[in-house]
Write a protein that holds these residues in place. Structure first.
Motif, mmCIF file in Angstrom:
data_model
loop_
_atom_site.group_PDB
_atom_site.id
_atom_site.type_symbol
_atom_site.label_atom_id
_atom_site.label_comp_id
_atom_site.label_asym_id
_atom_site.label_seq_id
_atom_site.Cartn_x
_atom_site.Cartn_y
_atom_site.Cartn_z
ATOM 1 N N ASP A 1 -10.539 10.959 11.499
ATOM 2 C CA ASP A 1 -11.851 10.724 12.072
ATOM 3 C C ASP A 1 -11.990 9.244 12.399
ATOM 4 O OD1 ASP A 1 -12.558 13.385 11.715
ATOM 5 O OD2 ASP A 1 -13.211 13.005 9.645
ATOM 6 N N PRO A 2 -12.843 8.898 13.370
ATOM 7 C CA PRO A 2 -13.051 7.480 13.680
ATOM 8 C C PRO A 2 -13.474 6.709 12.435
ATOM 9 C CG PRO A 2 -14.045 8.867 15.356
ATOM 10 C CD PRO A 2 -13.609 9.790 14.245
ATOM 11 N N GLY A 3 -12.847 5.565 12.233
ATOM 12 C CA GLY A 3 -13.187 4.734 11.085
ATOM 13 C C GLY A 3 -12.334 4.973 9.864
ATOM 14 N N ASP A 4 -11.524 6.047 9.851
ATOM 15 C CA ASP A 4 -10.712 6.347 8.675
ATOM 16 C C ASP A 4 -9.766 5.206 8.327
ATOM 17 O OD1 ASP A 4 -11.861 8.699 8.112
ATOM 18 O OD2 ASP A 4 -10.227 9.984 8.790
ATOM 19 N N LEU A 5 -9.128 4.634 9.348
ATOM 20 C CA LEU A 5 -8.141 3.602 9.084
ATOM 21 C C LEU A 5 -8.774 2.281 8.679
ATOM 22 C CD1 LEU A 5 -5.471 4.251 11.850
ATOM 23 C CD2 LEU A 5 -5.416 4.871 9.443
ATOM 24 N N ALA A 6 -10.104 2.167 8.816
ATOM 25 C CA ALA A 6 -10.772 0.947 8.391
ATOM 26 C C ALA A 6 -10.888 0.882 6.871
ATOM 27 C CB ALA A 6 -12.159 0.858 9.021
ATOM 28 N N LYS A 7 -10.739 2.025 6.201
ATOM 29 C CA LYS A 7 -10.811 2.055 4.750
ATOM 30 C C LYS A 7 -9.500 1.516 4.176
ATOM 31 C CE LYS A 7 -13.645 6.241 4.972
ATOM 32 N NZ LYS A 7 -13.727 7.686 4.623
ATOM 33 N N PRO A 8 -9.564 0.657 3.159
ATOM 34 C CA PRO A 8 -8.323 0.114 2.589
ATOM 35 C C PRO A 8 -7.489 1.203 1.932
ATOM 36 C CG PRO A 8 -10.218 -0.465 1.230
ATOM 37 C CD PRO A 8 -10.762 0.140 2.492
ATOM 38 N N LEU A 9 -6.196 1.155 2.171
ATOM 39 C CA LEU A 9 -5.293 2.116 1.550
ATOM 40 C C LEU A 9 -5.047 1.732 0.098
ATOM 41 C CD1 LEU A 9 -2.643 2.476 4.397
ATOM 42 C CD2 LEU A 9 -4.424 4.113 3.782
ATOM 43 N N PRO A 10 -4.837 2.706 -0.779
ATOM 44 C CA PRO A 10 -4.517 2.385 -2.173
ATOM 45 C C PRO A 10 -3.243 1.545 -2.242
ATOM 46 C CG PRO A 10 -5.037 4.718 -1.929
ATOM 47 C CD PRO A 10 -4.926 4.157 -0.548
ATOM 48 N N ASN B 1 0.852 -1.181 0.000
ATOM 49 C CA ASN B 1 0.000 0.000 0.000
ATOM 50 C C ASN B 1 0.895 1.240 0.000
ATOM 51 O OD1 ASN B 1 0.658 0.769 2.759
ATOM 52 N ND2 ASN B 1 -0.769 -0.811 3.460
ATOM 53 N N ILE B 2 0.288 2.415 -0.081
ATOM 54 C CA ILE B 2 1.077 3.633 -0.264
ATOM 55 C C ILE B 2 1.993 3.918 0.926
ATOM 56 C CG2 ILE B 2 -0.473 4.729 -1.904
ATOM 57 C CD1 ILE B 2 -1.782 6.210 0.403
ATOM 58 N N LEU B 3 1.568 3.572 2.135
ATOM 59 C CA LEU B 3 2.425 3.811 3.296
ATOM 60 C C LEU B 3 3.603 2.845 3.318
ATOM 61 C CD1 LEU B 3 -0.086 4.598 6.199
ATOM 62 C CD2 LEU B 3 1.200 6.175 4.738
ATOM 63 N N GLN B 4 3.374 1.598 2.925
ATOM 64 C CA GLN B 4 4.469 0.633 2.862
ATOM 65 C C GLN B 4 5.485 1.039 1.800
ATOM 66 O OE1 GLN B 4 1.967 -2.762 2.141
ATOM 67 N NE2 GLN B 4 2.070 -3.466 4.261
ATOM 68 N N ALA B 5 4.993 1.499 0.652
ATOM 69 C CA ALA B 5 5.892 1.940 -0.414
ATOM 70 C C ALA B 5 6.707 3.144 0.031
ATOM 71 C CB ALA B 5 5.089 2.276 -1.669
ATOM 72 N N GLY C 1 -3.908 4.460 -21.834
ATOM 73 C CA GLY C 1 -2.997 5.576 -21.627
ATOM 74 C C GLY C 1 -2.630 5.723 -20.159
ATOM 75 N N GLN C 2 -1.876 6.759 -19.865
ATOM 76 C CA GLN C 2 -1.443 6.980 -18.490
ATOM 77 C C GLN C 2 -2.545 7.660 -17.686
ATOM 78 O OE1 GLN C 2 1.850 9.789 -17.439
ATOM 79 N NE2 GLN C 2 2.910 7.911 -16.852
ATOM 80 N N VAL C 3 -2.781 7.141 -16.497
ATOM 81 C CA VAL C 3 -3.786 7.721 -15.615
ATOM 82 C C VAL C 3 -3.125 8.084 -14.300
ATOM 83 C CG1 VAL C 3 -5.727 6.469 -16.635
ATOM 84 C CG2 VAL C 3 -4.462 5.453 -14.740
ATOM 85 N N VAL C 4 -3.807 8.915 -13.539
ATOM 86 C CA VAL C 4 -3.268 9.350 -12.258
ATOM 87 C C VAL C 4 -4.330 9.197 -11.180
ATOM 88 C CG1 VAL C 4 -3.928 11.760 -12.666
ATOM 89 C CG2 VAL C 4 -2.151 11.235 -11.014
ATOM 90 N N GLU C 5 -3.897 8.725 -10.035
ATOM 91 C CA GLU C 5 -4.790 8.581 -8.886
ATOM 92 C C GLU C 5 -4.262 9.444 -7.748
ATOM 93 O OE1 GLU C 5 -6.452 5.246 -5.708
ATOM 94 O OE2 GLU C 5 -4.994 4.690 -7.242
ATOM 95 N N PRO C 6 -4.949 10.519 -7.399
ATOM 96 C CA PRO C 6 -4.534 11.293 -6.225
ATOM 97 C C PRO C 6 -4.636 10.426 -4.973
ATOM 98 C CG PRO C 6 -6.140 12.490 -7.563
ATOM 99 C CD PRO C 6 -6.135 11.084 -8.059
ATOM 100 N N VAL C 7 -3.682 10.549 -4.082
ATOM 101 C CA VAL C 7 -3.703 9.751 -2.855
ATOM 102 C C VAL C 7 -3.694 10.677 -1.643
ATOM 103 C CG1 VAL C 7 -2.646 7.717 -3.863
ATOM 104 C CG2 VAL C 7 -1.185 9.486 -2.933
#
Length: 213
Positions: free
Chosen positions: A193-202, A145-149, A174-180
């Motif tokens: 906010d509570p629950g934020d870390l429950a969402k999977p990271l990109p 995930n983005i934090l591990q990278a 083509g090339q695409v971009v994903e804001p993180v």
């Protein structure tokens, strides 16, 4: 959500900068910092096969069908009596099961057992560029995930603009971009906010470029 790069001049500049930096990074072995978890070889059944990996295929009782195969850039390999097998994104147990099922169509009696083992793991390769401590090319046995990278690249450097970090990804269209969203994560728990870390990271895919401007 993904956006086409050409729709944004800012993203276009990031893509140009990334492509400029990638050339010397790929050309110089000293700039390549490879991180291959030992678990990839110690626990091959859990390892997810990637393009470029080498596999040993053993068909019991069929010496002529014992061979080493290289997973091609499209994530597949060809095998006698089985045709083209998709290997990328799967573990060796799943691959062996499909091989046996396909080979069994050529046998009237019980088909032979098939064993697939990981001979050499190249891992998936991705890039972390921009304002990080050790920018470069990295490999991993699994999709980070983005934090591990970011951790593999030593974390952010001074004056890093984490609010505008992006993932650049090449697709058939083509090339695409994903804001993180890195700013709130890196600030720590008080900004979440509570629950934020429950969402999977990109997560990054092979060939992706994480850019920290």
């Amino acid at each position: 959500m993904f956006f086409v790069c050409r729709s944004s001049a800012h993203i276009g500049r990031l893509a140009l900068a990334a492509s400029t930096v990638l050339a010397p990074v790929a050309a110089s072995a000293q700039d390549v910092r490879e991180v291959m978890p030992a678990a990839a070889l110690s626990s091959p059944s859990r390892y997810t096969v990637n393009a470029g990996d080498e596999l040993d295929v053993f068909v019991w009782g069929e010496e002529r069908m014992q061979r080493q195969v290289l997973v091609q850039p499209d994530g597949t390999f060809a095998f006698p009596l089985a045709g083209t097998i998709k290997a990328s994104g799967r573990n060796v147990s799943d691959i062996a099961m499909e091989l046996r099922e396909r080979i069994s169509l050529n046998y009237r009696a019980a088909p032979p057992d098939v064993t697939v083992s990981l001979r050499e793991a190249t891992g998936m390769r991705f890039y972390v560029l921009g304002k990080v401590r050790t920018p470069g090319s990295f490999t991993s046995g699994t999709a980070p995930n983005i934090l591990q990278a970011l951790s593999m690249a030593g974390g952010t450097a001074e004056f890093a603009d984490v609010a505008h970090a992006v993932i650049l990804r090449q697709t058939p269209q083509g090339q695409v971009v994903e804001p993180v969203e890195l700013k709130r994560l890196l600030k720590g728990g008080r900004s979440l906010d509570p629950g934020d870390l429950a969402k999977p990271l990109p997560t990054l895919s092979s060939g992706d470029v994480l850019v920290i401007p």
